[in-house]
Design a protein around this motif. Structure first.
Motif, PDB file in Angstrom:
ATOM      1  N   GLY A  96      20.786  23.433 -15.203  1.00 45.22           N
ATOM      2  CA  GLY A  96      19.767  23.939 -14.281  1.00 45.22           C
ATOM      3  C   GLY A  96      18.382  23.918 -14.898  1.00 45.22           C
ATOM      4  O   GLY A  96      17.411  23.483 -14.276  1.00 45.22           O
ATOM      5  N   VAL A  97      18.271  24.393 -16.142  1.00 39.18           N
ATOM      6  CA  VAL A  97      16.981  24.389 -16.837  1.00 39.18           C
ATOM      7  C   VAL A  97      16.519  22.957 -17.091  1.00 39.18           C
ATOM      8  O   VAL A  97      15.337  22.633 -16.947  1.00 39.18           O
ATOM      9  N   ASN A  98      17.461  22.097 -17.466  1.00 38.96           N
ATOM     10  CA  ASN A  98      17.112  20.701 -17.716  1.00 38.96           C
ATOM     11  C   ASN A  98      16.483  20.067 -16.477  1.00 38.96           C
ATOM     12  O   ASN A  98      15.408  19.450 -16.552  1.00 38.96           O
ATOM     13  N   TYR A  99      17.125  20.223 -15.350  1.00 37.31           N
ATOM     14  CA  TYR A  99      16.618  19.596 -14.130  1.00 37.31           C
ATOM     15  C   TYR A  99      15.412  20.326 -13.554  1.00 37.31           C
ATOM     16  O   TYR A  99      14.648  19.735 -12.772  1.00 37.31           O
ATOM     17  N   SER A 100      15.220  21.586 -13.918  1.00 37.78           N
ATOM     18  CA  SER A 100      14.035  22.296 -13.442  1.00 37.78           C
ATOM     19  C   SER A 100      12.761  21.640 -13.964  1.00 37.78           C
ATOM     20  O   SER A 100      11.725  21.634 -13.285  1.00 37.78           O
ATOM     21  N   ALA A 101      12.837  21.074 -15.169  1.00 37.78           N
ATOM     22  CA  ALA A 101      11.673  20.396 -15.736  1.00 37.78           C
ATOM     23  C   ALA A 101      11.305  19.165 -14.914  1.00 37.78           C
ATOM     24  O   ALA A 101      10.122  18.872 -14.703  1.00 37.78           O
ATOM     25  N   TYR A 102      12.316  18.441 -14.448  1.00 37.78           N
ATOM     26  CA  TYR A 102      12.056  17.260 -13.626  1.00 37.78           C
ATOM     27  C   TYR A 102      11.576  17.660 -12.229  1.00 37.78           C
ATOM     28  O   TYR A 102      10.649  17.065 -11.676  1.00 37.78           O
ATOM     29  N   MET A 103      12.213  18.687 -11.662  1.00 41.38           N
ATOM     30  CA  MET A 103      11.823  19.129 -10.331  1.00 41.38           C
ATOM     31  C   MET A 103      10.433  19.745 -10.330  1.00 41.38           C
ATOM     32  O   MET A 103       9.705  19.668  -9.336  1.00 41.38           O
ATOM     33  N   ALA A 104      10.041  20.366 -11.440  1.00 39.34           N
ATOM     34  CA  ALA A 104       8.703  20.941 -11.535  1.00 39.34           C
ATOM     35  C   ALA A 104       7.644  19.864 -11.339  1.00 39.34           C
ATOM     36  O   ALA A 104       6.631  20.070 -10.660  1.00 39.34           O
ATOM     37  N   GLU A 105       7.868  18.692 -11.936  1.00 39.76           N
ATOM     38  CA  GLU A 105       6.926  17.592 -11.785  1.00 39.76           C
ATOM     39  C   GLU A 105       6.928  17.057 -10.354  1.00 39.76           C
ATOM     40  O   GLU A 105       5.886  16.630  -9.841  1.00 39.76           O
ATOM     41  N   VAL A 106       8.093  17.076  -9.715  1.00 39.57           N
ATOM     42  CA  VAL A 106       8.173  16.631  -8.322  1.00 39.57           C
ATOM     43  C   VAL A 106       7.385  17.584  -7.432  1.00 39.57           C
ATOM     44  O   VAL A 106       6.593  17.160  -6.580  1.00 39.57           O
ATOM     45  N   TYR A 107       7.602  18.892  -7.640  1.00 39.46           N
ATOM     46  CA  TYR A 107       6.847  19.882  -6.875  1.00 39.46           C
ATOM     47  C   TYR A 107       5.348  19.726  -7.118  1.00 39.46           C
ATOM     48  O   TYR A 107       4.539  19.830  -6.196  1.00 39.46           O
ATOM     49  N   ARG A 108       4.988  19.499  -8.376  1.00 42.13           N
ATOM     50  CA  ARG A 108       3.569  19.394  -8.722  1.00 42.13           C
ATOM     51  C   ARG A 108       2.921  18.220  -7.994  1.00 42.13           C
ATOM     52  O   ARG A 108       1.789  18.329  -7.522  1.00 42.13           O
ATOM     53  N   SER A 109       3.642  17.118  -7.895  1.00 44.32           N
ATOM     54  CA  SER A 109       3.101  15.970  -7.165  1.00 44.32           C
ATOM     55  C   SER A 109       2.940  16.301  -5.686  1.00 44.32           C
ATOM     56  O   SER A 109       1.976  15.870  -5.038  1.00 44.32           O
ATOM     57  N   GLY A 110       3.896  17.066  -5.134  1.00 46.90           N
ATOM     58  CA  GLY A 110       3.792  17.474  -3.737  1.00 46.90           C
ATOM     59  C   GLY A 110       2.626  18.401  -3.501  1.00 46.90           C
ATOM     60  O   GLY A 110       1.905  18.280  -2.494  1.00 46.90           O
ATOM     61  N   ILE A 111       2.408  19.327  -4.423  1.00 43.72           N
ATOM     62  CA  ILE A 111       1.286  20.267  -4.304  1.00 43.72           C
ATOM     63  C   ILE A 111      -0.042  19.523  -4.404  1.00 43.72           C
ATOM     64  O   ILE A 111      -0.982  19.795  -3.651  1.00 43.72           O
ATOM     65  N   GLN A 112      -0.109  18.577  -5.325  1.00 42.07           N
ATOM     66  CA  GLN A 112      -1.337  17.802  -5.477  1.00 42.07           C
ATOM     67  C   GLN A 112      -1.604  16.925  -4.262  1.00 42.07           C
ATOM     68  O   GLN A 112      -2.746  16.538  -3.998  1.00 42.07           O
TER      69      GLN A 112
END
Length: 218
Positions: A96-112
């Motif tokens: 879960g923590v491992n994939y949270s790092a990847y999903m964080a970048e996905v969310y960040r791109s969506g927010i941007q």
């Protein structure tokens, strides 16, 4: 080695138990990753001094180190410091923590991707930060990244096999145990592969539909 139908049928219920564990890891791990990743993305966007840099370093560190190494450290090293959980819980947290790092970048791109005008409109209306994020920014950002998050869910489902290295008895570990105890690997490994495919293929088709549905209209 010739395929033995009777043996394959006899081990299928055991493999299905392993599949259930794999699905359980995937579902709970995805919920953890999606929630934690969103928190990471929002905190980085808020640019809170020190905290933002710590989160950025954590994301880079997790993305830059193998999942297997992280699992080994969590299961074999952390207990010596008084941090110990059972193998299944450890595996879920690690993946879960491992994939949270990847999903964080996905969310960040969506927010941007949310237009500057949306932020300016919220400011002009004097909306509080929680309402700006909850009613304007996140609904738009998450909508655009749903297909990418779905791809990570499928990847996590397949990567859960790595957790067999820390004694989590998921689908792959179950197949290996059956093979070693019966000195027959053809049937259990083949059936395990087919079960992985039976879940991941429909899921990938669903993600493709989501991609078409949420694709930007030009």
């Amino acid at each position: 080695m010739i395929w033995d139908n009777a043996f394959a049928i006899s081990i299928l219920p055991i493999l299905l138990q392993g599949l259930w564990t794999t699905v359980h890891i995937t579902v709970v791990g995805t919920l953890l990753a999606a929630g934690l990743g969103l928190v990471f993305a929002v905190l980085r966007r808020l640019a809170i001094p020190v905290l933002s840099k710590v989160i950025a370093f954590l994301v880079v560190f997790v993305r830059g180190t193998p999942l297997l190494v992280q699992a080994y450290v969590a299961f074999f090293v952390l207990p010596s410091y008084g941090i110990s959980f059972d193998a299944l819980t450890t595996g879920i947290v690690v993946i879960g923590v491992n994939y949270s790092a990847y999903m964080a970048e996905v969310y960040r791109s969506g927010i941007q991707g949310v237009s500057k005008g949306q932020w300016e409109a919220a400011t002009a209306l004097s909306l509080p930060g929680t309402r700006t994020w909850g009613r304007i920014v996140l609904p738009q950002a998450i909508r655009t990244v749903v297909p990418m998050l779905g791809n990570y869910l499928i990847q996590m489902f397949k990567d859960s096999a790595v957790l067999s290295a820390i004694t989590v008895v998921e689908l792959m570990a179950t197949a290996q145990a059956i093979g070693s105890s019966n000195f027959r690997y053809l049937e259990p490994l083949t059936l395990a592969a087919l079960l992985f495919l039976a879940v991941s293929y429909p899921a990938s088709r669903l993600v493709n539909r989501l991609e078409r549905r949420y694709a930007p209209q030009h």
